[in-house]
Design a protein around this motif. Structure first.
Motif, PDB file in Angstrom:
ATOM      1  N   PHE A  54     -79.770   8.850 100.412  1.00  0.00           N
ATOM      2  CA  PHE A  54     -78.613   9.217 101.223  1.00  0.00           C
ATOM      3  C   PHE A  54     -77.552   8.124 101.205  1.00  0.00           C
ATOM      4  CE2 PHE A  54     -80.821  12.620 103.804  1.00  0.00           C
ATOM      5  CZ  PHE A  54     -79.858  13.588 103.587  1.00  0.00           C
ATOM      6  N   PHE A  55     -77.976   6.881 101.403  1.00  0.00           N
ATOM      7  CA  PHE A  55     -77.018   5.779 101.472  1.00  0.00           C
ATOM      8  C   PHE A  55     -76.314   5.559 100.138  1.00  0.00           C
ATOM      9  CE2 PHE A  55     -79.408   3.718 105.239  1.00  0.00           C
ATOM     10  CZ  PHE A  55     -78.599   4.383 106.135  1.00  0.00           C
ATOM     11  N   LEU A  56     -77.021   5.705  99.041  1.00  0.00           N
ATOM     12  CA  LEU A  56     -76.378   5.592  97.735  1.00  0.00           C
ATOM     13  C   LEU A  56     -75.330   6.692  97.552  1.00  0.00           C
ATOM     14  CD1 LEU A  56     -79.475   4.710  95.532  1.00  0.00           C
ATOM     15  CD2 LEU A  56     -77.362   3.363  95.625  1.00  0.00           C
ATOM     16  N   ALA A  57     -75.674   7.905  97.967  1.00  0.00           N
ATOM     17  CA  ALA A  57     -74.729   9.018  97.844  1.00  0.00           C
ATOM     18  C   ALA A  57     -73.509   8.793  98.735  1.00  0.00           C
ATOM     19  CB  ALA A  57     -75.418  10.331  98.203  1.00  0.00           C
ATOM     20  N   SER A  58     -73.733   8.311  99.960  1.00  0.00           N
ATOM     21  CA  SER A  58     -72.604   8.031 100.856  1.00  0.00           C
ATOM     22  C   SER A  58     -71.714   6.936 100.286  1.00  0.00           C
ATOM     23  CB  SER A  58     -73.118   7.619 102.240  1.00  0.00           C
ATOM     24  OG  SER A  58     -73.708   8.697 102.904  1.00  0.00           O
ATOM     25  N   GLY A  59     -72.337   5.894  99.758  1.00  0.00           N
ATOM     26  CA  GLY A  59     -71.558   4.816  99.164  1.00  0.00           C
ATOM     27  C   GLY A  59     -70.715   5.294  98.006  1.00  0.00           C
ATOM     28  N   TYR A  60     -71.221   6.261  97.276  1.00  0.00           N
ATOM     29  CA  TYR A  60     -70.487   6.797  96.129  1.00  0.00           C
ATOM     30  C   TYR A  60     -69.258   7.582  96.575  1.00  0.00           C
ATOM     31  CZ  TYR A  60     -69.656   9.379  91.773  1.00  0.00           C
ATOM     32  OH  TYR A  60     -69.081   9.916  90.647  1.00  0.00           O
ATOM     33  N   ILE A  61     -69.399   8.409  97.618  1.00  0.00           N
ATOM     34  CA  ILE A  61     -68.347   9.377  97.918  1.00  0.00           C
ATOM     35  C   ILE A  61     -67.425   8.974  99.048  1.00  0.00           C
ATOM     36  CG2 ILE A  61     -69.670  10.762  99.584  1.00  0.00           C
ATOM     37  CD1 ILE A  61     -67.333  12.057  96.781  1.00  0.00           C
ATOM     38  N   ILE A  62     -67.897   8.232 100.049  1.00  0.00           N
ATOM     39  CA  ILE A  62     -67.077   7.968 101.237  1.00  0.00           C
ATOM     40  C   ILE A  62     -65.839   7.138 100.912  1.00  0.00           C
ATOM     41  CG2 ILE A  62     -67.033   6.852 103.495  1.00  0.00           C
ATOM     42  CD1 ILE A  62     -68.435   9.570 103.420  1.00  0.00           C
ATOM     43  N   PRO A  63     -65.955   5.979 100.235  1.00  0.00           N
ATOM     44  CA  PRO A  63     -64.729   5.242  99.900  1.00  0.00           C
ATOM     45  C   PRO A  63     -63.787   6.054  99.021  1.00  0.00           C
ATOM     46  CG  PRO A  63     -66.657   3.839  99.651  1.00  0.00           C
ATOM     47  CD  PRO A  63     -67.159   5.236  99.832  1.00  0.00           C
ATOM     48  N   ALA A  64     -64.351   6.855  98.115  1.00  0.00           N
ATOM     49  CA  ALA A  64     -63.500   7.699  97.265  1.00  0.00           C
ATOM     50  C   ALA A  64     -62.734   8.710  98.099  1.00  0.00           C
ATOM     51  CB  ALA A  64     -64.366   8.418  96.232  1.00  0.00           C
ATOM     52  N   MET A 144     -71.896   4.976 110.286  1.00  0.00           N
ATOM     53  CA  MET A 144     -70.637   4.723 110.986  1.00  0.00           C
ATOM     54  C   MET A 144     -70.166   3.289 110.751  1.00  0.00           C
ATOM     55  SD  MET A 144     -68.173   5.822 112.848  1.00  0.00           S
ATOM     56  CE  MET A 144     -68.737   7.383 113.537  1.00  0.00           C
ATOM     57  N   SER A 145     -71.083   2.339 110.741  1.00  0.00           N
ATOM     58  CA  SER A 145     -70.721   0.946 110.461  1.00  0.00           C
ATOM     59  C   SER A 145     -70.142   0.817 109.059  1.00  0.00           C
ATOM     60  CB  SER A 145     -71.943   0.037 110.610  1.00  0.00           C
ATOM     61  OG  SER A 145     -72.456   0.085 111.916  1.00  0.00           O
ATOM     62  N   PHE A 146     -70.692   1.565 108.117  1.00  0.00           N
ATOM     63  CA  PHE A 146     -70.170   1.551 106.755  1.00  0.00           C
ATOM     64  C   PHE A 146     -68.746   2.094 106.716  1.00  0.00           C
ATOM     65  CE2 PHE A 146     -69.861   3.732 102.532  1.00  0.00           C
ATOM     66  CZ  PHE A 146     -69.791   2.581 101.759  1.00  0.00           C
ATOM     67  N   TYR A 147     -68.475   3.171 107.465  1.00  0.00           N
ATOM     68  CA  TYR A 147     -67.110   3.694 107.543  1.00  0.00           C
ATOM     69  C   TYR A 147     -66.157   2.599 108.008  1.00  0.00           C
ATOM     70  CZ  TYR A 147     -69.315   8.367 107.590  1.00  0.00           C
ATOM     71  OH  TYR A 147     -70.048   9.489 107.305  1.00  0.00           O
ATOM     72  N   LEU A 148     -66.557   1.871 109.060  1.00  0.00           N
ATOM     73  CA  LEU A 148     -65.691   0.817 109.599  1.00  0.00           C
ATOM     74  C   LEU A 148     -65.448  -0.273 108.564  1.00  0.00           C
ATOM     75  CD1 LEU A 148     -67.284   0.552 113.158  1.00  0.00           C
ATOM     76  CD2 LEU A 148     -65.010   1.456 112.611  1.00  0.00           C
ATOM     77  N   LEU A 149     -66.477  -0.639 107.811  1.00  0.00           N
ATOM     78  CA  LEU A 149     -66.311  -1.663 106.782  1.00  0.00           C
ATOM     79  C   LEU A 149     -65.415  -1.173 105.651  1.00  0.00           C
ATOM     80  CD1 LEU A 149     -69.813  -3.354 106.347  1.00  0.00           C
ATOM     81  CD2 LEU A 149     -67.690  -4.418 107.096  1.00  0.00           C
ATOM     82  N   VAL A 150     -65.589   0.066 105.249  1.00  0.00           N
ATOM     83  CA  VAL A 150     -64.773   0.633 104.172  1.00  0.00           C
ATOM     84  C   VAL A 150     -63.303   0.641 104.577  1.00  0.00           C
ATOM     85  CG1 VAL A 150     -64.246   2.783 102.957  1.00  0.00           C
ATOM     86  CG2 VAL A 150     -66.601   1.983 103.114  1.00  0.00           C
ATOM     87  N   VAL A 151     -63.024   1.056 105.797  1.00  0.00           N
ATOM     88  CA  VAL A 151     -61.646   1.065 106.280  1.00  0.00           C
ATOM     89  C   VAL A 151     -61.091  -0.356 106.336  1.00  0.00           C
ATOM     90  CG1 VAL A 151     -60.196   1.540 108.296  1.00  0.00           C
ATOM     91  CG2 VAL A 151     -61.869   3.230 107.544  1.00  0.00           C
ATOM     92  N   GLY A 224     -58.147  -2.349 111.144  1.00  0.00           N
ATOM     93  CA  GLY A 224     -59.190  -2.337 110.122  1.00  0.00           C
ATOM     94  C   GLY A 224     -60.107  -3.536 110.230  1.00  0.00           C
ATOM     95  N   VAL A 225     -59.532  -4.716 110.391  1.00  0.00           N
ATOM     96  CA  VAL A 225     -60.339  -5.932 110.487  1.00  0.00           C
ATOM     97  C   VAL A 225     -61.196  -5.919 111.751  1.00  0.00           C
ATOM     98  CG1 VAL A 225     -60.232  -8.442 110.774  1.00  0.00           C
ATOM     99  CG2 VAL A 225     -58.768  -7.305 109.091  1.00  0.00           C
ATOM    100  N   LEU A 226     -60.623  -5.471 112.867  1.00  0.00           N
ATOM    101  CA  LEU A 226     -61.381  -5.407 114.115  1.00  0.00           C
ATOM    102  C   LEU A 226     -62.591  -4.490 113.970  1.00  0.00           C
ATOM    103  CD1 LEU A 226     -61.717  -6.046 117.118  1.00  0.00           C
ATOM    104  CD2 LEU A 226     -60.166  -4.127 117.626  1.00  0.00           C
ATOM    105  N   GLY A 227     -62.406  -3.333 113.352  1.00  0.00           N
ATOM    106  CA  GLY A 227     -63.526  -2.421 113.156  1.00  0.00           C
ATOM    107  C   GLY A 227     -64.584  -2.995 112.233  1.00  0.00           C
ATOM    108  N   GLY A 228     -64.148  -3.635 111.143  1.00  0.00           N
ATOM    109  CA  GLY A 228     -65.102  -4.224 110.216  1.00  0.00           C
ATOM    110  C   GLY A 228     -65.893  -5.352 110.836  1.00  0.00           C
ATOM    111  N   VAL A 229     -65.219  -6.216 111.595  1.00  0.00           N
ATOM    112  CA  VAL A 229     -65.912  -7.323 112.253  1.00  0.00           C
ATOM    113  C   VAL A 229     -66.904  -6.802 113.283  1.00  0.00           C
ATOM    114  CG1 VAL A 229     -65.588  -9.284 113.824  1.00  0.00           C
ATOM    115  CG2 VAL A 229     -64.084  -8.999 111.849  1.00  0.00           C
ATOM    116  N   THR A 230     -66.508  -5.789 114.034  1.00  0.00           N
ATOM    117  CA  THR A 230     -67.416  -5.187 115.016  1.00  0.00           C
ATOM    118  C   THR A 230     -68.680  -4.669 114.348  1.00  0.00           C
ATOM    119  OG1 THR A 230     -65.546  -4.550 116.433  1.00  0.00           O
ATOM    120  CG2 THR A 230     -67.636  -3.399 116.779  1.00  0.00           C
ATOM    121  N   ALA A 231     -68.511  -3.978 113.230  1.00  0.00           N
ATOM    122  CA  ALA A 231     -69.670  -3.442 112.507  1.00  0.00           C
ATOM    123  C   ALA A 231     -70.581  -4.551 112.010  1.00  0.00           C
ATOM    124  CB  ALA A 231     -69.196  -2.580 111.341  1.00  0.00           C
ATOM    125  N   LEU A 232     -70.007  -5.595 111.414  1.00  0.00           N
ATOM    126  CA  LEU A 232     -70.826  -6.693 110.889  1.00  0.00           C
ATOM    127  C   LEU A 232     -71.576  -7.418 111.997  1.00  0.00           C
ATOM    128  CD1 LEU A 232     -68.570  -8.273 108.117  1.00  0.00           C
ATOM    129  CD2 LEU A 232     -70.740  -7.061 107.813  1.00  0.00           C
TER     130      LEU A 232
END
Length: 399
Positions: A54-64, A144-151, A224-232
């Motif tokens: 699932f995570f590999l598939a999400s990584g493939y399609i979500i940023p795209a 959801m954390s991945f979404y925040l990092l991608v953004v 974007g940075v605030l969301g990414g930092v929160t996720a990390l």
């Protein structure tokens, strides 16, 4: 997937369908195949296999998906209408059957109803010290954390560095387990309190989404940075899985993104090959060094991880072939399978109980009920939500 169409991403649908069935099997085996499960899990962790696919598939399609839209606002609108309608419907049904006494609901450890609702509304509940009302929801918190990092990477224009990000995270996982860095589950919640953490994280997430979706570039970068930092911070300091595994999860997702970039000419296959070797090596090393503990055997995890990577590679190899409709159809309803099967098992456990001996017939009956039910939830909950999301995105897209 979104508006991409089955012809282009049919192989991803097939992978998601297989992953969803494997996860459903992992959980249903507690109820119907306990003896078989006890023998299988130390050798092959079926849960981790399905999750990593699932995570590999999400990584493939979500940023795209984000880059195809080119707009953070419409990306979040699409995600909200894709994920939340079924999420809310399942929660409503679960608490309804619990109220009627047909199934048992989880104990939230004395947390107030408001705290639990707010934590789940962010979909970061697993990383906020709040028990999931369904066990499988822990993976959605990492999603959801991945979404925040991608953004975050998109707003600071580093989204093309997927391979580098994947390698850095994998190396951090290996370094952390080598150094013996072990944090207790939900360590940050224990230090500052679950309630204050939920309040702070919820406010940070709302501000991040609003700012990242705004017009002025400065606000977009800040959000974007605030969301990414929160996720990390949450994944690093407040996860319930070991620290190394949290970083491996992110590394795997960005590996999927790196594969997508190579396929679309934004990177090279040589770079992806080198990245894959490093990520797999670091992940296997981390699991091996972590060792065997309660509910975790390194052999079972490593075998599952390697098979998940090989499965994704096999899917890539068949991406230009016509796949059986049953597989792509399973992928279409995979989110429903993922969320509905725990509710069905909860009702089953509370009515007929878990079987003391293996019962393949009941296992088959479970799928015979689950799959048609998921077709209905997809048709009448997921699909209308996605259509509504597309219309909302068109109306709210910045001029």
């Amino acid at each position: 997937m979104d508006a991409a169409g089955p012809s282009r991403f049919g192989w991803l649908d097939a992978l998601r369908g297989v992953a969803a069935l494997v996860v459903a099997f992992d959980h249903s085996s507690y109820s119907f195949l306990a003896d078989f499960r006890q023998e299988l899990m130390p050798q092959f962790n079926t849960s981790r296999y399905g999750i990593m696919v699932f995570f590999l598939a999400s990584g493939y399609i979500i940023p795209a998906s984000l880059e195809r839209r080119g707009c953070v606002r419409t990306f979040w609108i699409g995600r909200v209408f894709r994920v939340y309608p079924l999420f809310a419907a399942v929660a409503t049904v679960l608490f309804a059957v619990g109220f009627l006494g047909v199934a048992e609901t989880r104990d939230f450890g004395g947390q107030s109803a408001a705290t639990v609702v707010v934590a789940h509304a962010t979909m970061l509940q697993e990383l906020l010290g709040t028990p999931n009302f369904l066990l499988v929801l822990w993976t959605l918190s990492y999603e959801m954390s991945f979404y925040l990092l991608v953004v975050a990477l998109f707003t600071v224009r580093l989204h093309q560095r997927s391979a580098a990000v994947s390698v850095v995270l994998a190396v951090l996982a290996g370094v952390s387990v080598t150094a013996g860095v072990v944090l207790p589950a939900s360590a940050l919640s224990g230090a500052v309190g679950t309630g204050p953490l939920i309040v702070c994280a919820s406010i940070a997430m709302v501000v991040a989404l609003c700012c990242a979706s705004a017009g002025p570039p400065v606000l977009r970068v800040f959000g974007g940075v605030l969301g990414g930092v929160t996720a990390l911070v949450l994944v690093t300091l407040n996860g319930t899985v070991p620290l190394w595994e949290g970083w491996v999860i992110f590394s795997v997702m960005f590996l999927g993104t790196a594969v997508h970039r190579a396929e679309n000419g934004q990177s090279t296959w040589r770079l992806v090959a080198g990245t894959s070797v490093l990520v797999v090596a670091c992940a296997v090393f981390s699991a091996y060094r972590y060792g065997d503990v309660d509910h975790f055997t390194r052999r079972g995890w490593i075998v599952a991880f390697l098979l998940a990577v090989l499965t994704f590679g096999a899917g890539m190899a068949m991406r230009r072939r016509r796949l059986p409709r049953v597989l792509t159809g399973l992928g279409t309803i995979s989110y429903s399978v993922y969320l509905v099967h725990p509710v069905l098992l909860t009702v089953s456990d509370s009515t007929i109980g878990r079987q003391r001996q293996d019962s393949p017939g009941l296992e088959a009956a479970f799928y015979a009920v689950l799959l048609p039910l998921c077709v209905l939830t997809h048709r009448y909950i997921e699909a209308p939500g996605q259509r509504l999301g597309r219309r909302a995105a068109q109306r709210l897209r910045p001029r």
